[in-house]
Design a protein around this motif. Structure first.
Motif, PDB file in Angstrom:
ATOM      1  N   HIS A 164      -1.455  45.221  46.929  1.00 61.30           N
ATOM      2  CA  HIS A 164      -0.530  45.559  48.012  1.00 61.30           C
ATOM      3  C   HIS A 164       0.784  46.114  47.471  1.00 61.30           C
ATOM      4  O   HIS A 164       1.369  47.009  48.069  1.00 61.30           O
ATOM      5  CB  HIS A 164      -0.272  44.343  48.895  1.00 61.30           C
ATOM      6  N   MET A 165       1.255  45.579  46.365  1.00 62.84           N
ATOM      7  CA  MET A 165       2.503  46.085  45.778  1.00 62.84           C
ATOM      8  C   MET A 165       2.318  47.502  45.241  1.00 62.84           C
ATOM      9  O   MET A 165       3.260  48.280  45.193  1.00 62.84           O
ATOM     10  CB  MET A 165       2.979  45.156  44.659  1.00 62.84           C
ATOM     11  N   GLY A 166       1.117  47.840  44.837  1.00 58.61           N
ATOM     12  CA  GLY A 166       0.843  49.201  44.374  1.00 58.61           C
ATOM     13  C   GLY A 166       0.917  50.223  45.499  1.00 58.61           C
ATOM     14  O   GLY A 166       1.179  51.406  45.268  1.00 58.61           O
ATOM     15  N   ARG A 167       0.706  49.804  46.724  1.00 59.01           N
ATOM     16  CA  ARG A 167       0.743  50.712  47.869  1.00 59.01           C
ATOM     17  C   ARG A 167       2.147  50.927  48.427  1.00 59.01           C
ATOM     18  O   ARG A 167       2.351  51.809  49.250  1.00 59.01           O
ATOM     19  CB  ARG A 167      -0.124  50.160  48.991  1.00 59.01           C
ATOM     20  N   VAL A 168       3.115  50.140  47.976  1.00 54.73           N
ATOM     21  CA  VAL A 168       4.467  50.214  48.518  1.00 54.73           C
ATOM     22  C   VAL A 168       5.201  51.383  47.878  1.00 54.73           C
ATOM     23  O   VAL A 168       5.196  51.564  46.669  1.00 54.73           O
ATOM     24  CB  VAL A 168       5.230  48.895  48.253  1.00 54.73           C
TER      25      VAL A 168
END
Length: 78
Positions: A53-57
């Motif tokens: 999820h942090m990679g998509r931010v």
């Protein structure tokens, strides 16, 4: 009445269990290992999900058009 008999049974059995318990040989056992392994697996899965999820931010913040000056000449001088 059933609560009274359950209470009497527990008060009679607890001293017997305490006499047989050797405090030097108490270990968490298989159940303790299984609980620890499940918790470790859950933490690993949560970390993996968080990383995804942090990679998509997108961390690039767009300037606010209302508060940001349009040109550098509009900056008030002190």
């Amino acid at each position: 009445m059933p609560d009274m008999s359950a209470h009497l049974v527990l008060t009679q059995l607890v001293p017997f269990a305490a006499e047989e318990l050797d405090k030097n040989k108490v270990t968490p056992g298989v159940l303790g290992f299984v609980v620890f392994a499940v918790m470790a697996l859950a933490v690993w899965m949560l970390m993996k999900s968080m990383n995804r999820h942090m990679g998509r931010v997108s961390f690039e913040e767009a300037p606010d058009p209302v508060t940001a000056p349009a040109t550098p000449t509009e900056i008030p001088k002190k």
